[in-house]
Design a protein around this motif. Structure first.
Motif, PDB file in Angstrom:
ATOM      1  N   PRO A  61      37.229  30.259  10.319  1.00 38.02           N
ATOM      2  CA  PRO A  61      37.427  31.605  10.868  1.00 38.02           C
ATOM      3  C   PRO A  61      37.196  31.706  12.372  1.00 38.02           C
ATOM      4  CG  PRO A  61      35.403  31.508   9.579  1.00 38.02           C
ATOM      5  CD  PRO A  61      36.134  30.205   9.359  1.00 38.02           C
ATOM      6  N   ALA A  64      39.763  32.395  15.435  1.00 38.61           N
ATOM      7  CA  ALA A  64      40.121  33.735  15.924  1.00 38.61           C
ATOM      8  C   ALA A  64      39.585  34.002  17.328  1.00 38.61           C
ATOM      9  CB  ALA A  64      39.612  34.800  14.956  1.00 38.61           C
ATOM     10  N   SER A  98      44.234  26.802   9.685  1.00 37.40           N
ATOM     11  CA  SER A  98      43.344  27.965   9.804  1.00 37.40           C
ATOM     12  C   SER A  98      44.031  29.106  10.539  1.00 37.40           C
ATOM     13  CB  SER A  98      42.052  27.582  10.533  1.00 37.40           C
ATOM     14  OG  SER A  98      41.318  26.654   9.791  1.00 37.40           O
ATOM     15  N   THR A  99      44.772  28.771  11.581  1.00 39.18           N
ATOM     16  CA  THR A  99      45.511  29.787  12.330  1.00 39.18           C
ATOM     17  C   THR A  99      46.494  30.504  11.408  1.00 39.18           C
ATOM     18  OG1 THR A  99      45.284  28.499  14.358  1.00 39.18           O
ATOM     19  CG2 THR A  99      47.009  30.160  14.330  1.00 39.18           C
ATOM     20  N   ASN A 101      46.345  30.660   8.124  1.00 40.42           N
ATOM     21  CA  ASN A 101      45.594  31.410   7.110  1.00 40.42           C
ATOM     22  C   ASN A 101      45.135  32.768   7.632  1.00 40.42           C
ATOM     23  OD1 ASN A 101      45.902  29.399   5.212  1.00 40.42           O
ATOM     24  ND2 ASN A 101      43.886  28.504   5.569  1.00 40.42           N
ATOM     25  N   LEU A 102      45.019  32.898   8.946  1.00 40.59           N
ATOM     26  CA  LEU A 102      44.644  34.173   9.567  1.00 40.59           C
ATOM     27  C   LEU A 102      45.883  34.946  10.033  1.00 40.59           C
ATOM     28  CD1 LEU A 102      41.536  32.945  11.589  1.00 40.59           C
ATOM     29  CD2 LEU A 102      41.535  34.358   9.514  1.00 40.59           C
ATOM     30  N   ASP A 103      47.049  34.550   9.496  1.00 39.33           N
ATOM     31  CA  ASP A 103      48.332  35.221   9.774  1.00 39.33           C
ATOM     32  C   ASP A 103      48.711  35.219  11.251  1.00 39.33           C
ATOM     33  OD1 ASP A 103      48.805  35.820   7.067  1.00 39.33           O
ATOM     34  OD2 ASP A 103      47.535  37.604   7.209  1.00 39.33           O
ATOM     35  N   HIS A 104      48.458  34.096  11.918  1.00 40.26           N
ATOM     36  CA  HIS A 104      48.829  33.938  13.320  1.00 40.26           C
ATOM     37  C   HIS A 104      49.601  32.630  13.495  1.00 40.26           C
ATOM     38  CE1 HIS A 104      45.954  37.139  13.912  1.00 40.26           C
ATOM     39  NE2 HIS A 104      46.328  37.228  15.185  1.00 40.26           N
TER      40      HIS A 104
END
Length: 135
Positions: A61, A64, A98-99, A101-104
């Motif tokens: 996380p 972010a 991870s990026t 997974n964070l919708d980016h």
């Protein structure tokens, strides 16, 4: 150096060895602490000329932190990372998984940040294939 840092290494021992930031807590505070250790090494002269930048592989996380939209929230951390990156003290890489997974996407990241497909695999590669040590 803070109490969480690895034992201090003599300047002569650093040479051209690659070093990898240990970020265990997956938190902005942990990333900031590692960046401050890198800055301390830089200012104290512990980094030898020609030594590769200290690798920061960010996954989870805390990626972010480096999204452009979060700049104001994490400004001190981002500014420190950008400064150390410009001086080639650190090389910041974030996990594309991870990026995502964070919708980016990569386009949402600060311009000085590189990406790797999967952060844990990159850490394993640096340690096992390139013999990086944790700092």
């Amino acid at each position: 150096m803070d109490s969480l840092a690895a034992p201090a290494l003599a300047v002569a021992e650093l040479g051209e060895q690659g070093y990898l930031a240990r970020i265990d807590l997956n938190s902005p505070a942990d990333v900031e602490s590692a960046l401050l250790r890198a800055e301390s090494w830089f200012h104290s002269g512990k980094l030898a000329p020609g030594q590769p930048p200290l690798a920061f592989v960010i996954h989870g996380p805390e990626v972010a932190i480096f999204f452009r939209e979060n700049y104001q929230k994490y400004r001190p951390i981002v500014d420190l990372a950008a400064k150390l990156s410009a001086f080639e003290v650190v090389d910041v890489r974030v996990c594309e998984t991870s990026t995502s997974n964070l919708d980016h996407t990569r386009g949402h990241l600060q311009p000085f940040v590189d990406t790797v497909p999967f952060g844990p695999a990159e850490i394993e590669r640096l340690v096992s294939e390139e013999n990086y040590l944790y700092f």
